[in-house]
Enzyme design. Structure first.
Site, PDB file in Angstrom:
ATOM      1  N   HIS A  54       5.423   5.240  13.147  1.00 51.41           N
ATOM      2  CA  HIS A  54       6.183   6.474  11.727  1.00 51.41           C
ATOM      3  C   HIS A  54       5.475   6.974  10.349  1.00 51.41           C
ATOM      4  CE1 HIS A  54       5.308   3.798   8.598  1.00 51.41           C
ATOM      5  NE2 HIS A  54       5.281   2.600   9.759  1.00 51.41           N
TER       6      HIS A  54
ATOM      7  N   ASP B  70       1.035  -1.654  -0.082  1.00 51.87           N
ATOM      8  CA  ASP B  70      -0.271   0.127   0.188  1.00 51.87           C
ATOM      9  C   ASP B  70       1.330   1.375  -0.243  1.00 51.87           C
ATOM     10  OD1 ASP B  70       1.193   0.085   2.840  1.00 51.87           O
ATOM     11  OD2 ASP B  70      -0.999  -0.172   3.091  1.00 51.87           O
TER      12      ASP B  70
ATOM     13  N   HIS C 254      12.970   5.247  12.672  1.00 49.74           N
ATOM     14  CA  HIS C 254      12.814   4.965  12.174  1.00 49.74           C
ATOM     15  C   HIS C 254      13.523   6.658  10.962  1.00 49.74           C
ATOM     16  CE1 HIS C 254      10.972   5.957   7.741  1.00 49.74           C
ATOM     17  NE2 HIS C 254       9.782   4.779   7.960  1.00 49.74           N
TER      18      HIS C 254
ATOM     19  N   ARG D 260       2.702   8.509   8.980  1.00 52.74           N
ATOM     20  CA  ARG D 260       1.982  10.272   8.875  1.00 52.74           C
ATOM     21  C   ARG D 260       1.387  10.006   9.109  1.00 52.74           C
ATOM     22  NH1 ARG D 260       5.263   9.779   3.984  1.00 52.74           N
ATOM     23  NH2 ARG D 260       5.334  11.648   3.377  1.00 52.74           N
TER      24      ARG D 260
ATOM     25  N   GLU E 139      -2.027   5.594   2.744  1.00 54.04           N
ATOM     26  CA  GLU E 139      -1.776   3.660   3.025  1.00 54.04           C
ATOM     27  C   GLU E 139      -3.473   3.044   1.636  1.00 54.04           C
ATOM     28  OE1 GLU E 139      -0.540   5.456   5.216  1.00 54.04           O
ATOM     29  OE2 GLU E 139       1.110   4.826   5.125  1.00 54.04           O
TER      30      GLU E 139
ATOM     31  N   GLU F 288      -0.932  -9.014  -1.471  1.00 53.81           N
ATOM     32  CA  GLU F 288      -1.363  -8.419   0.139  1.00 53.81           C
ATOM     33  C   GLU F 288      -2.352  -7.417  -0.364  1.00 53.81           C
ATOM     34  OE1 GLU F 288       0.331  -4.996   2.716  1.00 53.81           O
ATOM     35  OE2 GLU F 288       1.547  -6.879   3.812  1.00 53.81           O
TER      36      GLU F 288
HETATM   37  C1  UD1 Z   1       6.759   5.116   3.798  1.00 54.14           C
HETATM   38  C2  UD1 Z   1       5.714   4.693   2.833  1.00 54.14           C
HETATM   39  C3  UD1 Z   1       4.615   3.729   4.417  1.00 54.14           C
HETATM   40  C4  UD1 Z   1       4.927   2.798   4.779  1.00 54.14           C
HETATM   41  C5  UD1 Z   1       6.264   2.925   5.340  1.00 54.14           C
HETATM   42  C6  UD1 Z   1       7.012   1.806   6.251  1.00 54.14           C
HETATM   43  C7  UD1 Z   1       3.889   5.934   1.253  1.00 54.14           C
HETATM   44  C8  UD1 Z   1       3.996   6.900   1.208  1.00 54.14           C
HETATM   45  N1  UD1 Z   1       4.722   5.800   3.093  1.00 54.14           N
HETATM   46  O1  UD1 Z   1       6.987   6.022   4.884  1.00 54.14           O
HETATM   47  O2  UD1 Z   1       3.694   3.548   4.144  1.00 54.14           O
HETATM   48  O3  UD1 Z   1       4.313   1.551   5.452  1.00 54.14           O
HETATM   49  O4  UD1 Z   1       7.196   3.648   3.610  1.00 54.14           O
HETATM   50  O5  UD1 Z   1       8.118   2.542   7.042  1.00 54.14           O
HETATM   51  O6  UD1 Z   1       4.340   5.281   0.456  1.00 54.14           O
HETATM   52  N2  UD1 Z   1      14.253   8.161   4.917  1.00 54.14           N
HETATM   53  C9  UD1 Z   1      16.379   8.451   4.706  1.00 54.14           C
HETATM   54  N3  UD1 Z   1      16.142   6.819   4.179  1.00 54.14           N
HETATM   55  C10 UD1 Z   1      15.786   5.498   4.434  1.00 54.14           C
HETATM   56  C11 UD1 Z   1      13.595   6.190   4.703  1.00 54.14           C
HETATM   57  C12 UD1 Z   1      13.635   7.428   4.014  1.00 54.14           C
HETATM   58  O7  UD1 Z   1      15.911   8.575   4.542  1.00 54.14           O
HETATM   59  O8  UD1 Z   1      16.306   4.550   3.737  1.00 54.14           O
HETATM   60  C13 UD1 Z   1      13.667   9.446   4.896  1.00 54.14           C
HETATM   61  C14 UD1 Z   1      13.900  10.847   3.342  1.00 54.14           C
HETATM   62  O9  UD1 Z   1      13.727  11.792   4.677  1.00 54.14           O
HETATM   63  C15 UD1 Z   1      12.601  10.264   3.591  1.00 54.14           C
HETATM   64  C16 UD1 Z   1      11.517   9.535   4.024  1.00 54.14           C
HETATM   65  O10 UD1 Z   1      12.221   9.044   5.508  1.00 54.14           O
HETATM   66  O11 UD1 Z   1      12.384  11.723   2.639  1.00 54.14           O
HETATM   67  C17 UD1 Z   1       9.434   9.532   4.164  1.00 54.14           C
HETATM   68  O12 UD1 Z   1       9.941   8.506   3.394  1.00 54.14           O
HETATM   69  P1  UD1 Z   1       9.461   8.008   3.083  1.00 54.14           P
HETATM   70  O13 UD1 Z   1       9.252   6.849   2.099  1.00 54.14           O
HETATM   71  O14 UD1 Z   1       7.777   9.225   2.247  1.00 54.14           O
HETATM   72  O15 UD1 Z   1       7.916   8.141   4.314  1.00 54.14           O
HETATM   73  P2  UD1 Z   1       7.906   6.704   5.570  1.00 54.14           P
HETATM   74  O16 UD1 Z   1       7.170   6.984   6.217  1.00 54.14           O
HETATM   75  O17 UD1 Z   1       9.102   5.907   5.208  1.00 54.14           O
HETATM   76  N1  UDP Z   2      11.922  -4.034  11.102  1.00 52.63           N
HETATM   77  C1  UDP Z   2      13.011  -4.546  10.798  1.00 52.63           C
HETATM   78  N2  UDP Z   2      13.753  -3.206  11.108  1.00 52.63           N
HETATM   79  C2  UDP Z   2      13.526  -2.102  12.265  1.00 52.63           C
HETATM   80  C3  UDP Z   2      11.734  -2.188  12.277  1.00 52.63           C
HETATM   81  C4  UDP Z   2      11.050  -2.892  11.640  1.00 52.63           C
HETATM   82  O1  UDP Z   2      13.712  -4.416   9.756  1.00 52.63           O
HETATM   83  O2  UDP Z   2      14.237  -1.653  12.293  1.00 52.63           O
HETATM   84  C5  UDP Z   2      10.804  -4.455  10.476  1.00 52.63           C
HETATM   85  C6  UDP Z   2      10.001  -5.094  10.895  1.00 52.63           C
HETATM   86  O3  UDP Z   2      10.211  -6.642  11.484  1.00 52.63           O
HETATM   87  C7  UDP Z   2       8.085  -5.276   9.625  1.00 52.63           C
HETATM   88  C8  UDP Z   2       9.074  -3.882   8.929  1.00 52.63           C
HETATM   89  O4  UDP Z   2      10.009  -3.840   8.891  1.00 52.63           O
HETATM   90  O5  UDP Z   2       8.479  -7.091   9.274  1.00 52.63           O
HETATM   91  C9  UDP Z   2       7.750  -2.856   9.252  1.00 52.63           C
HETATM   92  O6  UDP Z   2       8.350  -1.910   8.213  1.00 52.63           O
HETATM   93  P1  UDP Z   2       7.570  -0.470   8.327  1.00 52.63           P
HETATM   94  O7  UDP Z   2       7.063  -0.588  10.212  1.00 52.63           O
HETATM   95  O8  UDP Z   2       8.105   0.228   8.558  1.00 52.63           O
HETATM   96  O9  UDP Z   2       6.257  -0.433   7.755  1.00 52.63           O
HETATM   97  P2  UDP Z   2       4.454  -1.013   8.289  1.00 52.63           P
HETATM   98  O10 UDP Z   2       5.086  -2.402   8.337  1.00 52.63           O
HETATM   99  O11 UDP Z   2       4.086   0.238   8.983  1.00 52.63           O
HETATM  100  O12 UDP Z   2       3.971  -0.204   6.543  1.00 52.63           O
END
Ligand code: UD1
Ligand code: UDP
Length: 398
Positions: free
Chosen positions: A235, A125, A268, A237, A161, A147
């Site tokens: 994490h 999602d 995160h 939004r 999502e 999924e």
């Molecule tokens: C995203 C997904 C969310 C998912 C989550 C899993 C969308 C809109 N959101 O949210 O559905 O649950 O990932 O974790 O698709 N960043 C880094 N390094 C990384 C990852 C992120 O620096 O490896 C920082 C960056 O500044 C980036 C910000 O995190 O711009 C947000 O990342 P983004 O993918 O937009 O949103 P998430 O909150 O991670």
């Molecule tokens: N996870 C991980 N390391 C971490 C935190 C989470 O490997 O430090 C794994 C967790 O076991 C799960 C997935 O990441 O499988 C969940 O990711 P996240 O919480 O980022 O996204 P969401 O599930 O909410 O989309």
């Protein structure tokens, strides 16, 4: 002869060298399947599918990373020994939803134009999921949704999502629903039953794969000793800002009443999350252990080691059910009702007082804790989701 004409001549010569393929060759040709992943959970949950499909000599399986996440995506893919065939590297610091959606749409579209595919597989999602599906849809390439069918029935929770899943399911062609309930959601939306396969969730495949490994205990866990450990991730939004500050206040409240407890918080990478949590809990001393995002094996180890988990993650709800670990879900509703009926998932909302009291109840009432941990059902399957997805894809191409 100028360079342009020469190129044209070469192209013509090459075209005339090509012998048209026979119909027998056509049926023997490998199908090209593209697996797309942009974020950490997509990588973890797509990894078992990639490995399973790669065993099939009839398919040429490629992995395309959109790079919506950089570090966290690479870390998760590495944990499963997967090197993407290409990476669009779209991530920007504090990126907007517009940026992700537009760059994934263009990037995946360009990739599909250059590399013919017979199917693309997306997961879950995220904005990668939706935008990649749309790019395939625009090119009449079938989309398989891993999924599929999860619904909170509230477009704002989780945001964005819920919209991403609904929109992806409008344009997908084959639906891998983890549970009967998810399949029912799709049927109610008018999806033909023959397009839906109930598979279980691939995260259970990933989890079982990791549980078979020997994972050593990291130093920071050894220092916790016999003190109660609580693993926390946040994490979403919709919780950014004051809600997240309230969650941190609940952590401080718990520690005030149980100064022996230790919170392990893998932060995160998103600065909107990590900076706030770090600031709010900076005075908690040894009661809070901050880490960078943990590798998947280490995270599984931490889940196992904790008394309970406090999280707003989707995947963690599913994993916790498979290892019978209580998870206090910091959301007002869940699109994974199986975790709640199973008993390990408890919705506590995002309010400070409720999180505090539910956490203390788990810490202070061992009888209550044991009713939550003693479960025998498997709401998200038995770790064979990727095999079922493989079978369904074979059937699709028959
Ligand atoms: C995203 C997904 C969310 C998912 C989550 C899993 C969308 C809109 N959101 O949210 O559905 O649950 O990932 O974790 O698709 N960043 C880094 N390094 C990384 C990852 C992120 O620096 O490896 C920082 C960056 O500044 C980036 C910000 O995190 O711009 C947000 O990342 P983004 O993918 O937009 O949103 P998430 O909150 O991670
Ligand atoms: N996870 C991980 N390391 C971490 C935190 C989470 O490997 O430090 C794994 C967790 O076991 C799960 C997935 O990441 O499988 C969940 O990711 P996240 O919480 O980022 O996204 P969401 O599930 O909410 O989309």
């Amino acid at each position: 002869m100028n360079a342009g004409t020469e190129t044209e001549t070469l192209k013509a010569a090459k075209a005339s060298d090509i012998t048209p393929i026979t119909s027998e060759q056509k049926t023997n040709m490998k199908k090209n399947i593209l697996c797309v992943a942009g974020t950490r959970p997509e990588a973890i949950k797509m990894a078992p599918v990639i490995h399973e499909l790669k065993l099939d000599k009839d398919y040429c399986v490629m992995t395309l990373a959109t790079g919506q996440h950089t570090d966290m995506l690479t870390q998760a893919l590495n944990d499963f020994g997967i090197t993407p065939d290409a990476n669009l590297n779209i991530m920007k610091a504090s990126q907007t939803l517009d940026h992700i959606t537009a760059s994934v749409l263009q990037g995946v579209g360009g990739f599909l134009d250059a590399n013919r595919q017979d199917m693309i597989l997306v997961h879950g999602d995220t904005s990668t999921t939706f935008a990649a599906s749309l790019a395939a849809f625009y090119r009449h390439i079938p989309v398989g949704h891993v999924e599929a069918g999860l619904r909170s029935h509230n477009m704002s929770l989780p945001f964005p999502e819920e919209a991403n899943r609904v929109l992806t399911d409008r344009i997908a062609d084959i639906f891998f629903a983890p549970t009967q309930g998810d399949a029912d959601n799709l049927l109610r939306e008018g999806i033909a039953p023959e397009k839906i396969r109930i598979t279980g969730n691939t995260v259970i495949d990933a989890l079982y794969h990791i549980l078979r490994q020997d994972i050593s205990e990291p130093e920071y866990l050894r220092t916790v000793g016999s003190r109660p450990l609580i693993l926390m991730t946040a994490h979403r939004r919709e919780s950014w800002g004051e809600t997240l500050r309230g969650i941190c206040a609940a952590v401080r409240d718990v520690l005030r009443e149980r100064p022996d407890a230790v919170f392990l918080i893998p932060l995160h990478k998103n600065p909107a999350v990590r900076d706030v949590i770090r600031e709010e809990l900076r005075d908690c001393g040894e009661n809070v252990i901050f880490t960078e995002p943990l590798g998947y094996p280490e995270f599984v180890r931490a889940m196992n080691r904790s008394v309970f988990i406090l999280s707003d993650s989707g995947g963690v709800q599913e994993e916790a059910s498979a290892i019978n670990k209580p998870v206090l879900i910091m959301r007002t509703l869940s699109e994974r009702p199986g975790a709640i009926t199973h008993g390990t998932g408890v919705i506590v909302g995002t309010g400070r007082e409720n999180i505090r009291s539910e956490a203390l109840r788990l810490l202070n009432e061992p009888e209550y804790l044991s009713t939550i941990t003693a479960k025998n059902t498997k709401p998200f399957g038995n770790g064979e989701a990727s095999i079922k997805i493989h079978e369904a894809i074979r059937q699709y191409f028959k």
